[in-house]
Design an enzyme around this catalytic site. Structure first.
Site, PDB file in Angstrom:
ATOM      1  N   ASN A  49       0.854  -1.196   0.000  1.00  0.00           N
ATOM      2  CA  ASN A  49       0.000   0.000   0.000  1.00  0.00           C
ATOM      3  C   ASN A  49       0.894   1.251   0.000  1.00  0.00           C
ATOM      4  O   ASN A  49       2.101   1.154   0.202  1.00  0.00           O
ATOM      5  CB  ASN A  49      -0.970  -0.013   1.188  1.00  0.00           C
ATOM      6  N   GLY A  89      -2.986 -10.326   3.195  1.00  0.00           N
ATOM      7  CA  GLY A  89      -2.702 -10.910   1.872  1.00  0.00           C
ATOM      8  C   GLY A  89      -1.220 -11.138   1.638  1.00  0.00           C
ATOM      9  O   GLY A  89      -0.489 -11.595   2.519  1.00  0.00           O
ATOM     10  N   ASP A 136       1.178  -8.968   1.272  1.00  0.00           N
ATOM     11  CA  ASP A 136       1.991  -8.078   2.099  1.00  0.00           C
ATOM     12  C   ASP A 136       2.252  -8.714   3.470  1.00  0.00           C
ATOM     13  O   ASP A 136       3.407  -8.789   3.934  1.00  0.00           O
ATOM     14  CB  ASP A 136       1.212  -6.754   2.243  1.00  0.00           C
ATOM     15  N   SER A 181      -3.426  -5.975  -6.956  1.00  0.00           N
ATOM     16  CA  SER A 181      -4.742  -5.321  -6.856  1.00  0.00           C
ATOM     17  C   SER A 181      -5.937  -6.271  -6.889  1.00  0.00           C
ATOM     18  O   SER A 181      -7.071  -5.823  -6.712  1.00  0.00           O
ATOM     19  CB  SER A 181      -4.941  -4.248  -7.941  1.00  0.00           C
ATOM     20  N   GLY A 212      -6.872  -8.675  -4.902  1.00  0.00           N
ATOM     21  CA  GLY A 212      -7.365  -9.203  -3.631  1.00  0.00           C
ATOM     22  C   GLY A 212      -8.121  -8.121  -2.893  1.00  0.00           C
ATOM     23  O   GLY A 212      -9.202  -7.689  -3.305  1.00  0.00           O
TER      24      GLY A 212
HETATM   25  N1  AR6 Z   1       1.105 -15.805  -2.527  1.00  0.00           N
HETATM   26  C1  AR6 Z   1       0.526 -15.506  -3.710  1.00  0.00           C
HETATM   27  N2  AR6 Z   1      -0.652 -14.848  -3.811  1.00  0.00           N
HETATM   28  C2  AR6 Z   1      -1.270 -14.499  -2.657  1.00  0.00           C
HETATM   29  C3  AR6 Z   1      -0.719 -14.767  -1.381  1.00  0.00           C
HETATM   30  C4  AR6 Z   1       0.528 -15.470  -1.336  1.00  0.00           C
HETATM   31  N3  AR6 Z   1       1.121 -15.771  -0.177  1.00  0.00           N
HETATM   32  N4  AR6 Z   1      -1.575 -14.268  -0.440  1.00  0.00           N
HETATM   33  C5  AR6 Z   1      -2.614 -13.712  -1.106  1.00  0.00           C
HETATM   34  N5  AR6 Z   1      -2.450 -13.853  -2.447  1.00  0.00           N
HETATM   35  P1  AR6 Z   1      -3.753  -8.806  -1.896  1.00  0.00           P
HETATM   36  P2  AR6 Z   1      -4.066  -6.193  -3.279  1.00  0.00           P
HETATM   37  C6  AR6 Z   1      -3.301 -13.388  -3.566  1.00  0.00           C
HETATM   38  O1  AR6 Z   1      -4.950  -8.510  -1.067  1.00  0.00           O
HETATM   39  O2  AR6 Z   1      -5.387  -6.540  -3.813  1.00  0.00           O
HETATM   40  C7  AR6 Z   1      -2.708  -5.581   1.788  1.00  0.00           C
HETATM   41  O3  AR6 Z   1      -3.294  -5.403   3.027  1.00  0.00           O
HETATM   42  C8  AR6 Z   1      -4.714 -12.949  -3.243  1.00  0.00           C
HETATM   43  O4  AR6 Z   1      -5.557 -14.090  -3.152  1.00  0.00           O
HETATM   44  O5  AR6 Z   1      -2.536  -9.354  -1.241  1.00  0.00           O
HETATM   45  O6  AR6 Z   1      -3.068  -5.513  -4.180  1.00  0.00           O
HETATM   46  C9  AR6 Z   1      -1.725  -4.455   1.433  1.00  0.00           C
HETATM   47  O7  AR6 Z   1      -1.093  -3.920   2.557  1.00  0.00           O
HETATM   48  C10 AR6 Z   1      -5.048 -12.076  -4.440  1.00  0.00           C
HETATM   49  O8  AR6 Z   1      -5.412 -12.879  -5.566  1.00  0.00           O
HETATM   50  O9  AR6 Z   1      -3.241  -7.469  -2.677  1.00  0.00           O
HETATM   51  C11 AR6 Z   1      -2.607  -3.445   0.751  1.00  0.00           C
HETATM   52  O10 AR6 Z   1      -3.226  -2.587   1.697  1.00  0.00           O
HETATM   53  C12 AR6 Z   1      -3.704 -11.413  -4.780  1.00  0.00           C
HETATM   54  O11 AR6 Z   1      -2.718 -12.215  -4.123  1.00  0.00           O
HETATM   55  C13 AR6 Z   1      -3.652  -4.289   0.056  1.00  0.00           C
HETATM   56  O12 AR6 Z   1      -3.712  -5.514   0.775  1.00  0.00           O
HETATM   57  C14 AR6 Z   1      -3.552  -9.977  -4.290  1.00  0.00           C
HETATM   58  O13 AR6 Z   1      -4.212  -9.812  -3.058  1.00  0.00           O
HETATM   59  C15 AR6 Z   1      -3.254  -4.605  -1.374  1.00  0.00           C
HETATM   60  O14 AR6 Z   1      -4.316  -5.291  -2.000  1.00  0.00           O
END
Ligand code: AR6
Length: 187
Positions: A34, A42, A44, A129, A131
């Site tokens: 972020n 997720g 992060d 983006s 998730g």
């Molecule tokens: N390995 C691979 N993919 C994953 C993993 C993992 N270990 N964990 C989750 N995913 P997101 P965003 C997938 O939410 O939408 C955070 O709080 C997940 O299922 O991680 O860019 C940050 O601090 C989804 O398909 O990222 C930001 O505030 C994809 O990765 C915010 O979330 C992305 O999900 C960023 O949100």
């Protein structure tokens, strides 16, 4: 479990695998961060848990103002198998009317530029983006694959880009889009 799908793009390889980004043995993994580089859930959360506190210490010190949406910054990989973490900030989905597509494309492009600047031959991306930020999966896949393929064709590096998707449904969306956009390049 989706089998790895591999595409030849120019002289480079794009692979689409189902798995966990923190377990990838590549030169750099990309974090879905972020703007405040404050950590979160997720990808992060997983990266900071597996990589340890050194990553956050470094980003706080080097990037106290965070990172604007559509941009990326780089740190060491801490305890991860990867040498570097590239912290990319994708847009929050707002219906597609706030320039989300260009911001997401820019987050991928800037991450790849940083990888090349740091001589990374292999880079792994999650679905930025798609998730917590709510970007629709199919559209997120179109931007990711389109942008990565353009970059590889233009620059001829990094040698391997791996898209690492969490779960079979997301893996199949990405493979479906790649089969359409990179027709004839699947190996
Ligand atoms: N390995 C691979 N993919 C994953 C993993 C993992 N270990 N964990 C989750 N995913 P997101 P965003 C997938 O939410 O939408 C955070 O709080 C997940 O299922 O991680 O860019 C940050 O601090 C989804 O398909 O990222 C930001 O505030 C994809 O990765 C915010 O979330 C992305 O999900 C960023 O949100």
């Amino acid at each position: 479990m989706g089998e790895p799908a591999e595409y030849r793009v120019g002289s480079c390889q794009l692979s689409i695998v189902e798995g966990d980004i923190t377990e990838q043995s590549v030169d750099a993994v990309v974090n879905a961060a972020n703007r405040h580089l404050a950590g979160g859930g997720g990808v992060d959360g997983a990266i900071h848990r597996a990589g340890g506190p050194a990553i956050m210490e470094e980003t706080r010190r080097r990037y106290p103002d965070g990172c604007p949406t559509g941009q990326a910054v780089i740190s060491g990989g801490g305890n991860l198998p990867a040498r570097h973490v590239i912290h990319a900030v994708g847009p929050i989905w707002a219906g597609g009317v706030k320039g989300e597509r260009e911001l997401l494309a820019s987050a991928y492009r800037r991450s790849l530029e940083l990888a090349v600047e740091h001589e990374c031959r292999s880079v792994a991306f999650p679905a930025l983006s798609a998730g917590a930020y709510g970007y629709p999966a199919e559209r997120a896949a179109e931007v990711a694959i389109g942008e990565i393929a353009d970059f590889l064709r233009t620059h001829g590096k990094p040698q391997e880009v791996r898209l690492v998707l969490f779960g079979q449904p997301m893996w199949s969306v990405f493979v479906g889009v790649a089969d359409r956009l990179l027709r004839g390049e699947r190996q």
